[in-house]
Design a protein around this motif. Structure first.
Motif, PDB file in Angstrom:
ATOM      1  N   VAL A   1       5.472  15.577  -3.774  1.00 25.68           N
ATOM      2  CA  VAL A   1       5.888  14.341  -4.442  1.00 25.68           C
ATOM      3  C   VAL A   1       6.955  14.710  -5.469  1.00 25.68           C
ATOM      4  CG1 VAL A   1       5.067  12.457  -5.925  1.00 25.68           C
ATOM      5  CG2 VAL A   1       3.636  13.304  -4.058  1.00 25.68           C
ATOM      6  N   PRO A   2       7.947  13.859  -5.729  1.00 22.42           N
ATOM      7  CA  PRO A   2       9.005  14.217  -6.677  1.00 22.42           C
ATOM      8  C   PRO A   2       8.470  14.722  -8.015  1.00 22.42           C
ATOM      9  CG  PRO A   2       9.587  12.202  -5.541  1.00 22.42           C
ATOM     10  CD  PRO A   2       8.196  12.542  -5.109  1.00 22.42           C
ATOM     11  N   CYS A   3       8.984  15.872  -8.448  1.00 20.38           N
ATOM     12  CA  CYS A   3       8.632  16.460  -9.738  1.00 20.38           C
ATOM     13  C   CYS A   3       9.595  15.945 -10.806  1.00 20.38           C
ATOM     14  CB  CYS A   3       8.680  17.985  -9.655  1.00 20.38           C
ATOM     15  SG  CYS A   3       7.558  18.689  -8.418  1.00 20.38           S
ATOM     16  N   ARG A   4       9.342  16.308 -12.048  1.00 12.69           N
ATOM     17  CA  ARG A   4      10.089  15.708 -13.157  1.00 12.69           C
ATOM     18  C   ARG A   4      11.564  16.096 -13.175  1.00 12.69           C
ATOM     19  NH1 ARG A   4       7.856  16.211 -18.349  1.00 12.69           N
ATOM     20  NH2 ARG A   4       9.942  15.805 -19.119  1.00 12.69           N
ATOM     21  N   TYR A   5      11.953  17.192 -12.511  1.00 15.15           N
ATOM     22  CA  TYR A   5      13.364  17.599 -12.480  1.00 15.15           C
ATOM     23  C   TYR A   5      13.982  17.432 -11.090  1.00 15.15           C
ATOM     24  CZ  TYR A   5      12.247  19.589 -17.035  1.00 15.15           C
ATOM     25  OH  TYR A   5      11.841  19.750 -18.347  1.00 15.15           O
ATOM     26  N   ASP A   6      13.349  16.650 -10.228  1.00 12.89           N
ATOM     27  CA  ASP A   6      13.846  16.446  -8.863  1.00 12.89           C
ATOM     28  C   ASP A   6      14.769  15.234  -8.785  1.00 12.89           C
ATOM     29  OD1 ASP A   6      12.421  18.616  -8.034  1.00 12.89           O
ATOM     30  OD2 ASP A   6      10.832  17.480  -7.027  1.00 12.89           O
ATOM     31  N   ASP A   7      15.554  15.211  -7.694  1.00 12.98           N
ATOM     32  CA  ASP A   7      16.403  14.075  -7.378  1.00 12.98           C
ATOM     33  C   ASP A   7      15.741  13.265  -6.271  1.00 12.98           C
ATOM     34  OD1 ASP A   7      19.182  14.645  -8.830  1.00 12.98           O
ATOM     35  OD2 ASP A   7      18.422  16.547  -8.055  1.00 12.98           O
TER      36      ASP A   7
ATOM     37  N   HIS B   1       0.806  -1.221   0.000  1.00 14.70           N
ATOM     38  CA  HIS B   1       0.000   0.000   0.000  1.00 14.70           C
ATOM     39  C   HIS B   1       0.837   1.269   0.000  1.00 14.70           C
ATOM     40  CE1 HIS B   1       0.960  -0.791   4.217  1.00 14.70           C
ATOM     41  NE2 HIS B   1       0.793   0.506   4.432  1.00 14.70           N
ATOM     42  N   HIS B   2       2.146   1.177   0.050  1.00 20.18           N
ATOM     43  CA  HIS B   2       2.991   2.370   0.034  1.00 20.18           C
ATOM     44  C   HIS B   2       3.054   2.919  -1.392  1.00 20.18           C
ATOM     45  CE1 HIS B   2       5.218   0.794   3.852  1.00 20.18           C
ATOM     46  NE2 HIS B   2       4.115   1.469   4.149  1.00 20.18           N
ATOM     47  N   ALA B   3       2.379   4.067  -1.617  1.00 16.58           N
ATOM     48  CA  ALA B   3       2.217   4.604  -2.969  1.00 16.58           C
ATOM     49  C   ALA B   3       3.178   5.763  -3.223  1.00 16.58           C
ATOM     50  CB  ALA B   3       0.772   5.069  -3.185  1.00 16.58           C
ATOM     51  N   TRP B   4       3.688   5.811  -4.431  1.00 15.95           N
ATOM     52  CA  TRP B   4       4.599   6.884  -4.857  1.00 15.95           C
ATOM     53  C   TRP B   4       3.943   8.247  -4.709  1.00 15.95           C
ATOM     54  CZ3 TRP B   4       9.633   6.876  -6.877  1.00 15.95           C
ATOM     55  CH2 TRP B   4      10.049   8.061  -7.512  1.00 15.95           C
ATOM     56  N   PHE B   5       2.667   8.357  -5.036  1.00 16.56           N
ATOM     57  CA  PHE B   5       1.981   9.655  -5.036  1.00 16.56           C
ATOM     58  C   PHE B   5       1.300   9.952  -3.695  1.00 16.56           C
ATOM     59  CE2 PHE B   5       2.271   8.743  -9.601  1.00 16.56           C
ATOM     60  CZ  PHE B   5       2.874   9.912 -10.022  1.00 16.56           C
TER      61      PHE B   5
ATOM     62  N   GLY C   1      -2.814  14.438  -9.783  1.00 15.87           N
ATOM     63  CA  GLY C   1      -3.259  15.245  -8.651  1.00 15.87           C
ATOM     64  C   GLY C   1      -4.349  14.575  -7.840  1.00 15.87           C
ATOM     65  N   HIS C   2      -5.235  13.826  -8.513  1.00 12.72           N
ATOM     66  CA  HIS C   2      -6.311  13.154  -7.773  1.00 12.72           C
ATOM     67  C   HIS C   2      -5.759  12.056  -6.874  1.00 12.72           C
ATOM     68  CE1 HIS C   2      -5.592  10.681 -11.331  1.00 12.72           C
ATOM     69  NE2 HIS C   2      -6.202   9.682 -10.720  1.00 12.72           N
ATOM     70  N   ARG C   3      -4.672  11.400  -7.277  1.00 14.83           N
ATOM     71  CA  ARG C   3      -4.056  10.390  -6.422  1.00 14.83           C
ATOM     72  C   ARG C   3      -3.413  11.045  -5.196  1.00 14.83           C
ATOM     73  NH1 ARG C   3      -3.436   5.633  -9.533  1.00 14.83           N
ATOM     74  NH2 ARG C   3      -3.739   5.993 -11.773  1.00 14.83           N
ATOM     75  N   ILE C   4      -2.766  12.177  -5.422  1.00 16.46           N
ATOM     76  CA  ILE C   4      -2.105  12.892  -4.334  1.00 16.46           C
ATOM     77  C   ILE C   4      -3.134  13.360  -3.304  1.00 16.46           C
ATOM     78  CG2 ILE C   4      -0.794  14.981  -3.794  1.00 16.46           C
ATOM     79  CD1 ILE C   4       0.617  14.612  -6.525  1.00 16.46           C
TER      80      ILE C   4
END
Length: 468
Positions: free
Chosen positions: A131-137, A99-103, A215-218
């Motif tokens: 949550v990590p964005c597309r240019y994040d580490d 159940h640990h979700a990325w978002f 966004g709906h998952r977040i």
């Protein structure tokens, strides 16, 4: 408060782990001891890091999984000697990590490049940006195992780099090589695919996070953590910033910018010149580039426009909620009026929502939205009528003739014809009134002359046949 321009990259660290020595990973809330029986569900896929040696009475292993052993770690059978902390043996189960979700924003934390937790300061992130964005580490702590669900509305989730097991993977080739290894399918599952690009944001005006499709998952994850509903706001008409799940009290500013705008420099300017002032000690600020959806007549989606969004919240209560943030927003707008052109800002729009029932600006903005909606509705009606008139004049549209009866017409129609019985009957083959007959006068039965006007056409009679 200040972030140097060279450190514009954002590091986000995954919090949960599947380590053997983590108490919360066991249903008894403790690590198994020597007299315990350890049970892993046989159908659960798992990766478990083991940091130290353990003696156990018995252990049931999963059908598909791995144990990552640190130096000196391992398992041994319990020899029956007395263990002071483990008098009565029990069956201890490893909890479900599926159940640990990325978002889920609650499972991430902002850290420094070396993995140290960033102190909570005056700058906060919108929910989608937690949550990590597309240019994040992305950082997974060294000497930890994990399992994360990457279900997504996107086929590919882009990232700048991923660090795991003490190794940084910052190129597409390095990441592709890791995905071919045995651990990747045990650590990541779901319909999404992580993709490392090695690229930072190329635009000095900033880059949108890119998490809007999920966004709906977040928001669903945040609402589950807070009791399935947003907290009750302390203001009458809370604002809804783009990329944020719940309404906020305070102020928002949307900026239109030019190619000269530098997001990092402008953030530093706001912190140094305004946010650091003692009177704004209770204010928090979020500033980032977002994509605002554009619609036609407020209904049909058209495109999206990038803008810089500033969100300001304060620690005021009651009627004072949001008032300090409102003052800071007014100072920012004044600074834009004086120096906006030099900063690369072409225009700015401020919205305010405070705990005061006499917040004039909040009411005026609501009135502006109502007025704008009414104006758009009238414009739509006028365009529709204009289109109908244009097609009618071009002859491409025919309108039914409408005849409105006037009172005079109704009066004439109501009068019955006079002496209708005196005229005999209407002959459909002969549309001429019969001559009046006086008493004692004989009716001539002669054929009228040829030059006499013919009043009807007889299909059985051809006048040319009478000519000789």
């Amino acid at each position: 408060l200040l972030l140097p321009a060279a450190a514009a990259a954002v590091y986000k660290q995954w919090i949960p782990n599947t380590n053997f020595e983590t108490d919360s990973n066991w249903d008894k809330g403790r690590v198994p001891c020597a007299s315990d029986t350890v049970r892993f569900e046989k159908n659960k896929v798992i990766s478990v890091f083991v940091r130290s040696p353990h003696a156990l009475t018995d252990m049931y292993l999963p059908l598909n999984g791995e144990f990552l052993l640190a130096s000196g770690a391992g398992f041994a059978a319990f020899d029956g000697s007395w263990d002071p902390g483990c008098d009565s043996g029990a069956t201890v189960r490893f909890t479900d990590a599926e159940h640990h979700a990325w978002f889920d924003p609650t499972l991430w934390q902002a850290v420094s490049p070396d993995g140290e937790l960033e102190p909570s300061g005056r700058i906060f992130s919108l929910d989608e940006e937690r949550v990590p964005c597309r240019y994040d580490d992305v950082i997974f702590q060294s000497e930890t195992s994990f399992r994360v669900n990457v279900d997504s509305s996107r086929r590919v989730i882009h990232l700048r780099s991923i660090s795991l097991m003490g190794q940084e993977l910052s190129s597409p080739q390095a990441w592709a090589g890791y995905l071919r290894g045995p651990s990747a399918p045990l650590q990541f599952h779901g319909n999404g695919t992580l993709q490392v690009t090695g690229m930072g944001c190329p635009d000095k005006s900033g880059c949108a996070c890119g998490n809007a499709p999920d966004g709906h998952r977040i928001c669903a994850a945040l609402l589950r953590a807070s009791g399935s509903q947003c907290p009750a706001p302390a203001c009458r008409s809370p604002l809804q910033p783009l990329g944020h799940c719940c309404g906020v009290c305070g102020a928002t500013i949307n900026l239109d910018f030019t190619p000269d705008f530098d997001l990092q420099k402008y953030r530093d300017r706001l912190v140094q010149a305004l946010l650091s002032q003692p009177k704004y000690a209770g204010v928090q600020m979020a500033i980032s580039k977002v994509q605002k959806a554009q619609t036609f007549l407020g209904v049909l989606p058209r495109s999206s426009t990038p803008l810089i969004q500033i969100v300001l919240m304060d620690d005021g209560t009651g009627a004072q909620t949001g008032t300090t943030a409102e003052q800071l927003a007014a100072d920012i707008m004044e600074d834009i009026a004086q120096h906006g052109e030099a900063l690369g800002i072409s225009s700015g729009k401020m919205e305010v929502a405070t705990g005061s029932t006499f917040s004039g600006q909040a009411g005026s903005h609501a009135l502006n939205r109502i007025t704008a909606g009414t104006t758009l509705g009238l414009l739509f009606v006028l365009l529709l009528l204009g289109g109908i008139l244009f097609l009618y004049r071009k002859g491409k549209l025919r309108l039914p003739a409408l005849r409105v009866p006037w009172p005079r017409d109704k009066a004439e129609e109501s009068v019955s014809p006079e002496a209708a019985s005196d005229k005999g009957f209407d002959n459909p083959m002969f549309d001429v009134e019969p001559p009046s007959i006086d008493a004692g006068e004989d009716t001539p039965e002669e054929i009228p002359p040829r030059d006499h006007q013919v009043f009807y056409l007889n299909p059985l009679y051809d006048a040319s046949e009478t000519e000789t």
